[in-house]
Design an enzyme around this catalytic site. Structure first.
Site, PDB file in Angstrom:
ATOM      1  N   HIS A  14       8.482 -99.674  51.250  1.00 57.38           N
ATOM      2  CA  HIS A  14       7.976-101.038  51.505  1.00 57.38           C
ATOM      3  C   HIS A  14       6.475-101.128  51.197  1.00 57.38           C
ATOM      4  O   HIS A  14       5.773-101.930  51.803  1.00 57.38           O
ATOM      5  CB  HIS A  14       8.219-101.473  52.951  1.00 57.38           C
ATOM      6  N   LYS A  44     -15.412-105.033  35.132  1.00 56.44           N
ATOM      7  CA  LYS A  44     -13.970-104.851  35.023  1.00 56.44           C
ATOM      8  C   LYS A  44     -13.548-103.765  34.029  1.00 56.44           C
ATOM      9  O   LYS A  44     -14.142-103.599  32.978  1.00 56.44           O
ATOM     10  CB  LYS A  44     -13.295-106.168  34.587  1.00 56.44           C
ATOM     11  N   GLN A  97      24.446-113.382  12.776  1.00 58.42           N
ATOM     12  CA  GLN A  97      23.228-113.037  12.041  1.00 58.42           C
ATOM     13  C   GLN A  97      22.028-112.947  13.003  1.00 58.42           C
ATOM     14  O   GLN A  97      21.033-112.307  12.699  1.00 58.42           O
ATOM     15  CB  GLN A  97      22.985-114.084  10.955  1.00 58.42           C
ATOM     16  N   LYS A 113      20.263-109.359  14.629  1.00 62.95           N
ATOM     17  CA  LYS A 113      19.252-108.429  14.126  1.00 62.95           C
ATOM     18  C   LYS A 113      17.871-108.643  14.737  1.00 62.95           C
ATOM     19  O   LYS A 113      17.230-107.686  15.179  1.00 62.95           O
ATOM     20  CB  LYS A 113      19.214-108.500  12.594  1.00 62.95           C
TER      21      LYS A 113
HETATM   22  N1  ARG Z   1      23.232-112.020   6.465  1.00 67.01           N
HETATM   23  C1  ARG Z   1      24.499-111.969   7.094  1.00 67.01           C
HETATM   24  C2  ARG Z   1      24.307-111.479   8.544  1.00 67.01           C
HETATM   25  O1  ARG Z   1      23.320-110.933   8.814  1.00 67.01           O
HETATM   26  C3  ARG Z   1      25.416-111.047   6.372  1.00 67.01           C
HETATM   27  C4  ARG Z   1      26.857-111.329   6.569  1.00 67.01           C
HETATM   28  C5  ARG Z   1      27.244-112.580   5.868  1.00 67.01           C
HETATM   29  N2  ARG Z   1      28.646-112.806   5.895  1.00 67.01           N
HETATM   30  C6  ARG Z   1      29.166-114.025   5.721  1.00 67.01           C
HETATM   31  N3  ARG Z   1      30.460-114.089   5.773  1.00 67.01           N
HETATM   32  N4  ARG Z   1      28.436-115.055   5.518  1.00 67.01           N
HETATM   33  O2  ARG Z   1      25.151-111.637   9.369  1.00 67.01           O
END
Ligand code: ARG
Length: 462
Positions: A156, A283, A322, A325
């Site tokens: 605590h 600081k 997509q 990523k």
């Molecule tokens: N640039 C796309 C992605 O990152 C690749 C796959 C595209 N496939 C499709 N059926 N449009 O997902």
């Protein structure tokens, strides 16, 4: 620019849609993996007689050339391409003509992208694990130097019982070891091959998926083509493992921030790892750790993005995917940034032992040990606990501490008290005697360091 798939369209796609649709700005970083996957695919197509051996060899040669031209800077990635897969294939066709057009036989971007991400993240996991290993080694080193540095342990955020700084640091090494294990586990399920799932329904060509899988150093081909192109659970699993790891780094950062404050002053960060204020000359701010705490929110957010993105998608590929990523790349980029800075920051910090000890010497941190003293003389723990509570109250009313309370006062509470109580409740004894397995005693900290190094050796096979 006409798209590769323009055959069935009577109009060019609106430039706004092209820009909106394009993923090249963030998937270009997978160029190496894309080419690696294509080389394996072309090799298998040739071996299976799906394309001629000479076409296969020409394609492989062309792909290798593209890779080396990209790495040397001779070839630049076209920012207007739709994605990295289209870019590499178009470049190959530019170089080889019709032969290049044979590469995409029995393949789709759907299995291609699923493969590329797996290959890319497989490498990232290795890098992150190496950084975690360095962090653990650094902590073991500092813990070794501070196996007998006494500090207060808190519950605590109240001073609770004395521990050692080495013990505190070693707690984090255990969390980090589990983080590595989680990454190992993730890696296992990441390293399976979706190639050959094609668009969703496999193919009528006589492909050999086991061959491509083994050429790519993957454990096995994925058993179902719909699953191969549909799921991103491997991204989510990695993002979860990274979120947990960041949560650990964030808690540690929070402690460092507190320890740097004038209220604690347990450590001082090296000037090279601190920042100043534009207005307050006195600081010295622990910005690095605050940023790690902040970036933890971001990585957790990436994990939530991925889960939310996937939760309503029907099988198989949908363009929503997509979005995977940017989220997972953000998570891996940021944890690496954090670790690369955090490790040398820890390595260079100054530990203010005396302040730690002073903080441990106040606040009745040895009250449990006082009760245990009575227990060791035969009293039941609950009775000893009550008597010690009374002693603490007495000390507070007399504005003194258990170390300084007169023996007469002790004896008034229980005849079992004797002169040896002062030794039993001294900070050094309290810590030295806590040698239970996993405990804070210097001896136990040394054992923990040894065990951690051994475990690290096992995890990295060295
Ligand atoms: N640039 C796309 C992605 O990152 C690749 C796959 C595209 N496939 C499709 N059926 N449009 O997902």
């Amino acid at each position: 620019m006409a798209m590769m798939w323009a055959g069935r369209f009577s109009k060019e796609v609106d430039s706004k849609v092209n820009a909106f649709n394009s993923s090249i700005s963030f998937d270009a970083r997978m160029y190496k993996q894309d080419i690696e996957g294509s080389i394996a695919h072309a090799t298998m197509l040739g071996e299976q007689g799906i394309i001629s051996m000479s076409d296969s060899l020409e394609i492989i040669g062309g792909l290798k050339e593209i890779l080396s031209d990209l790495e040397s800077g001779k070839l630049e990635i076209d920012p207007n391409a739709e994605d990295i897969h289209m870019f590499v294939e178009a470049e190959l066709t530019k170089r080889l003509g019709d032969v290049g057009k044979r590469l995409h036989t029995s393949r789709s971007r759907n299995d291609q992208v699923a493969l590329d991400i797996r290959l890319y993240l497989r490498d990232e996991i290795k890098e992150i694990k190496q950084l975690l290993k360095q962090l653990i080694e650094t902590l073991c080193k500092i813990a070794g130097q501070h196996s007998d540095t006494i500090m207060p342990g808190y519950t605590h955020l109240q001073r609770a019982q004395p521990i050692t700084f080495g013990h505190h640091l070693m707690a984090y090494t255990q969390m980090l070891l589990r983080d590595i294990e989680r990454l190992n586990d993730t890696e296992k399920r990441m390293n399976v091959c979706p190639l050959g799932s094609c668009a969703l329904a496999g193919t009528t060509y006589n492909i050999d998926r086991f061959r491509t899988s083994s050429l790519l150093g993957m454990n096995e081909p994925m058993a179902n083509s719909l699953d191969g192109v549909s799921d991103r659970d491997f991204c989510i699993e990695l993002a979860s493992a990274l979120s947990i790891c960041m949560m650990h780094l964030s808690r540690f950062s929070e402690e460092i921030i507190m320890w740097c404050s004038w209220e604690f002053k347990f450590i001082e960060l090296d000037d090279a790892f601190s920042t100043g204020s534009s207005i307050m000359p006195q600081k010295k701010n622990p910005d690095v750790t605050e940023l790690i705490r902040g970036k933890t929110a971001r990585v957790i957010g990436d994990n939530i993005t991925l889960l939310t993105m996937m939760k309503g998608l029907p099988l198989a590929y949908n363009k929503d995917m997509q979005e995977d990523k940017e989220a997972i790349f953000d998570a891996v980029d940021n944890i690496k940034l954090c670790l690369v800075t955090f490790i040398p920051m820890l390595d260079t910090m100054k530990v203010l032992k005396d302040n730690m000890r002073k903080a441990a010497a106040k606040g009745f941190i040895n009250a449990t040990d006082c009760a245990d003293y009575l227990v060791k003389k035969g009293m039941p723990f609950r009775t000893a606990y009550k008597i010690t509570g009374g002693l603490v109250a007495l000390c507070i009313s007399k504005n003194t501490t258990l170390e300084e309370l007169l023996l007469d006062d002790y004896k008034q509470q229980s005849e079992l008290f004797d002169n040896d109580v002062y030794q039993a409740i001294s900070l050094d004894t309290c810590v030295k005697e806590r040698k239970s397995y996993g405990g804070p005693s210097p001896e136990s900290v040394i054992t923990q360091i040894e065990l951690t190094k051994k475990k690290l050796g096992e995890l990295f096979n060295d």
